[in-house]
Structures are given as structure tokens and as C-alpha cells.
Scaffold this active site. Structure first.
Site, PDB file in Angstrom:
ATOM      1  N   ASN A   9      -7.513  -0.230  -9.071  1.00  0.00           N
ATOM      2  CA  ASN A   9      -8.053  -1.214  -8.297  1.00  0.00           C
ATOM      3  C   ASN A   9      -8.836  -0.252  -6.624  1.00  0.00           C
ATOM      4  OD1 ASN A   9      -7.279  -3.751  -8.903  1.00  0.00           O
ATOM      5  ND2 ASN A   9      -5.144  -2.590  -9.116  1.00  0.00           N
ATOM      6  N   ASP A 110      -3.168  -0.087 -16.995  1.00  0.00           N
ATOM      7  CA  ASP A 110      -2.972   1.173 -16.736  1.00  0.00           C
ATOM      8  C   ASP A 110      -1.507   1.429 -16.882  1.00  0.00           C
ATOM      9  OD1 ASP A 110      -1.710  -1.556 -15.466  1.00  0.00           O
ATOM     10  OD2 ASP A 110      -1.970  -1.049 -13.268  1.00  0.00           O
ATOM     11  N   THR A 185       3.886   4.316  18.575  1.00  0.00           N
ATOM     12  CA  THR A 185       3.525   3.511  17.884  1.00  0.00           C
ATOM     13  C   THR A 185       3.035   3.737  16.219  1.00  0.00           C
ATOM     14  OG1 THR A 185       2.641   1.882  19.399  1.00  0.00           O
ATOM     15  CG2 THR A 185       1.901   1.070  17.304  1.00  0.00           C
TER      16      THR A 185
END
Length: 256
Positions: A9, A110, A185
Site C-alpha cells: 500500500n 503479502d 511535543t
């Protein structure tokens, strides 16, 4: 030579194998379902030019894909430029894997190639873990009996979800961290993703081993983040970055 395509993907891995089925070259490109067979040809041709490889040198093409929307272009690529009808990996061809009914046709390409790669690498019995867009866990015994698995979101999906759904949180790169006590952060998100992912991985492995009822099972990792996670967990036995391509070329040999 044999040309192998592993279409995920997020990325496509391209592999060139010699006449003895040894991997000679590999490349990674971004998955883009809008690309035509001609655009894919141009990308691959540039890789080949660098290595002095010609399209007419190949005697076979094998494709493993979890992106149905790309199959039309991939088949045309093989037919038009390699002049070969490709072998398409699926549960409907000879893989050597025994999946109980009614699940036979439900296992993705996969996961099939990863398991076959584990077999030819002599890793079985094993829990095969692939860190792709999703993280998959598959248990297969020494006789190639498929006995179940787990699917959960990949770490990059979790990272992107934080960025998309929390207005003030930044998009961050998944990276090594020195401490769980982040002071800003970005470092706090990185610590949360990494340690949370390690915890998820280890808990699933422990639960699977408990349900399997045996400890002589190798835990085999592949995929982009396998090496990073290996640094943080004692549950890992093997990291094999070429597992998927090993499986793809073995399936080609079984079906050529």
C-alpha cells in the site's frame, strides 16, 4: 533473469533475480495507483540502465500485490515491455501453504509470500510479523499449516491519525528515542508511538504463543520498521529484510 514486484500500500519493491534465483538488485518506489504501465516502464528502465540490464534479458515476471487498482497496469507492463505473461501470487496457485477452508482464498498475497519466505529460510515453525502499512502476525507450523494471525494498524497509520485528528499536533518521523520522558511535543509523540508499538507487538506475541501452546516458535520480522523494533524487544528471533522477495521467487519456481 526473473523480475519480481512486491506491491504494498505504501511502497513497491522491485527485485531482479539471476538464472540461479539469487537476488542481484532491488529498488523501492512509492506506490501510486494512478501510474500507467508506460510510466512504470520509464521508472524501471532508468534503474535497469544504471545496472546495464535489458528487458529482453528476462525469462519471467512474478507479481505480488495488495493493491487491486494497480493490477491492470502491472499486467500490461509485463506483457508489453517484458513480453511475458506474469505469475500473479494468490491462494489459487501453488504456494505450498495449507490454509483450512473456508479461509483458503482470504489470505493476502503479502502474507503468503512472507510465509513462503520463512519456509525457504528454514525459520518454521514461526510467527511471521510484517511491519507494513498494517502490521500483520501469522503463525505457520513446520508442515506449512496456516493456523491463524492478527492484523493491526501500522505505526505510520497511528502517527498520521494523530496529525489528522488532533489540530495542534505535528506530523512526526518515526525514529529512535533515548527516553520515554520527552520534553517537547515531537519527542513525546515519538516516544508514545515507539513504546506503544513495542508494547502492542510484545503483548500480541505473548498471547499468540500462549494460544499456540508451544515455545519453540521463531518470531520473524520483516518490513520497514523491523530493525528499529528489534532494538527494543527481546521477543524477536530473526529480522529478515529480504523475506518477501525470497517468498516471491520461490512461488515463481513452484509455478513457472
Amino acid at each position: 533473469m526473473i523480475f519480481a514486484l512486491d506491491v504494498g500500500n505504501t511502497n513497491i519493491v522491485l527485485g531482479v533475480f539471476d538464472k540461479n534465483y539469487n537476488l542481484q538488485n532491488s529498488w523501492r518506489i512509492a506506490t501510486d495507483s494512478s501510474k500507467t504501465e508506460d510510466e512504470l516502464y520509464v521508472i524501471i528502465r532508468n534503474f535497469f540502465i544504471e545496472k546495464n540490464i535489458k528487458f529482453e534479458d528476462f525469462k519471467g515476471v512474478v507479481i505480488s500485490s495488495v493493491v487491486p487498482s494497480m493490477m491492470f497496469s502491472l499486467k500490461l507492463l509485463s506483457q508489453k515491455y517484458f513480453r511475458k505473461e506474469p505469475i500473479i501470487v494468490s491462494a489459487d496457485i501453488n504456494t505450498g501453504l495449507k490454509v483450512p477452508k473456508p479461509y483458503t482464498s482470504k489470505l493476502g498475497a503479502d502474507r503468503i509470500v512472507d510465509i513462503v519466505g520463512a519456509k525457504v529460510s528454514n525459520y518454521l515453525p514461526a510467527i511471521v510479523v510484517d511491519f507494513g502499512t498494517a502490521t500483520t502476525f501469522d503463525y505457520v507450523d513446520e508442515s506449512m499449516n496456516y493456523l491463524g494471525g492478527v492484523i493491526c494498524p501500522g505505526i505510520n497509520i497511528s502517527s498520521e491519525a494523530l496529525y489528522q485528528k488532533a489540530a495542534k499536533l505535528p506530523r512526526v518521523e518515526i525514529d529512535d528515542v533515548k527516553t520515554s520522558l520527552g520534553m517537547d511535543t515531537t519527542s513525546q509523540i515519538q516516544a508514545g508511538l515507539l513504546y506503544g508499538f513495542v508494547g502492542q507487538f510484545e503483548n500480541i506475541i505473548k498471547q499468540m504463543k500462549k494460544d499456540i501452546g508451544r515455545e519453540d516458535v521463531k518470531v520473524v520480522l520483516t518490513g520497514g520498521l523491523a530493525s528499529l523494533l528489534n532494538k527494543y524487544s527481546d521477543e524477536v528471533d530473526v529480522v529478515d529484510s529480504e523475506l518477501t522477495l525470497k517468498g516471491i521467487i520461490e512461488i515463481y519456481k513452484l509455478n513457472k
